[in-house]
Design an enzyme around this catalytic site. Sequence first.
Site, mmCIF file in Angstrom:
data_model
loop_
_atom_site.group_PDB
_atom_site.id
_atom_site.type_symbol
_atom_site.label_atom_id
_atom_site.label_comp_id
_atom_site.label_asym_id
_atom_site.label_seq_id
_atom_site.Cartn_x
_atom_site.Cartn_y
_atom_site.Cartn_z
ATOM 1 N N ALA A 2 40.988 61.785 52.562
ATOM 2 C CA ALA A 2 42.261 62.589 52.522
ATOM 3 C C ALA A 2 43.604 61.567 52.686
ATOM 4 O O ALA A 2 44.693 62.015 52.569
ATOM 5 C CB ALA A 2 42.448 63.697 53.510
ATOM 6 N N CYS A 3 43.319 60.513 53.318
ATOM 7 C CA CYS A 3 44.105 59.532 53.992
ATOM 8 C C CYS A 3 44.601 58.493 52.987
ATOM 9 O O CYS A 3 43.832 57.902 52.203
ATOM 10 C CB CYS A 3 43.497 58.741 55.180
ATOM 11 S SG CYS A 3 44.457 57.349 55.776
ATOM 12 N N SER A 4 46.016 58.384 52.717
ATOM 13 C CA SER A 4 46.408 57.440 51.537
ATOM 14 C C SER A 4 46.109 56.206 52.037
ATOM 15 O O SER A 4 45.819 55.306 51.074
ATOM 16 C CB SER A 4 47.984 57.802 51.442
ATOM 17 O OG SER A 4 48.726 57.380 52.590
ATOM 18 N N ASN A 20 38.675 58.266 56.039
ATOM 19 C CA ASN A 20 38.812 59.805 55.775
ATOM 20 C C ASN A 20 39.322 59.870 54.426
ATOM 21 O O ASN A 20 40.708 59.280 54.068
ATOM 22 C CB ASN A 20 39.967 60.340 56.582
ATOM 23 C CG ASN A 20 40.222 61.649 56.406
ATOM 24 O OD1 ASN A 20 39.977 62.261 55.526
ATOM 25 N ND2 ASN A 20 41.150 62.418 57.279
#
Length: 119
Positions: A8-10, A6
């Site tokens: 958006a996932c760090s 994803n």
Amino acid sequence: MEIWINPACSKCRSALTLLDAEGADYTVRRYLEDVPSEDEIRDVLERLGLEPWDITRTQEAAAKELGLKDWPRDDTSRDRWVKALSEHPKLIQRPIITADDGTAVVGRSEESVRDALSR
């Protein structure tokens, strides 16, 4: 090697940075857009050596709406969990890296990403 991410996932971004730094050859799968089928989830679970509840993000809103915390965690409930992951891919823990040797890891730490690289 394939990595389910994803963007958006760090943790996903960190895994990609490490794979790039190591010159790894991999394919990115944005699993929220290219949703894995139930069979693909079963295959990844087998490669991980885990059960579907082991890779479920139980704090997500969808998990709470479904009441996943109260679902049985046994063989008879396995298909129900797999179906939920396929229908609600946001529930899948990330990133998942499928290694070249047929295994997989949940790459949430530098150590686990390096483990995938060594396989």
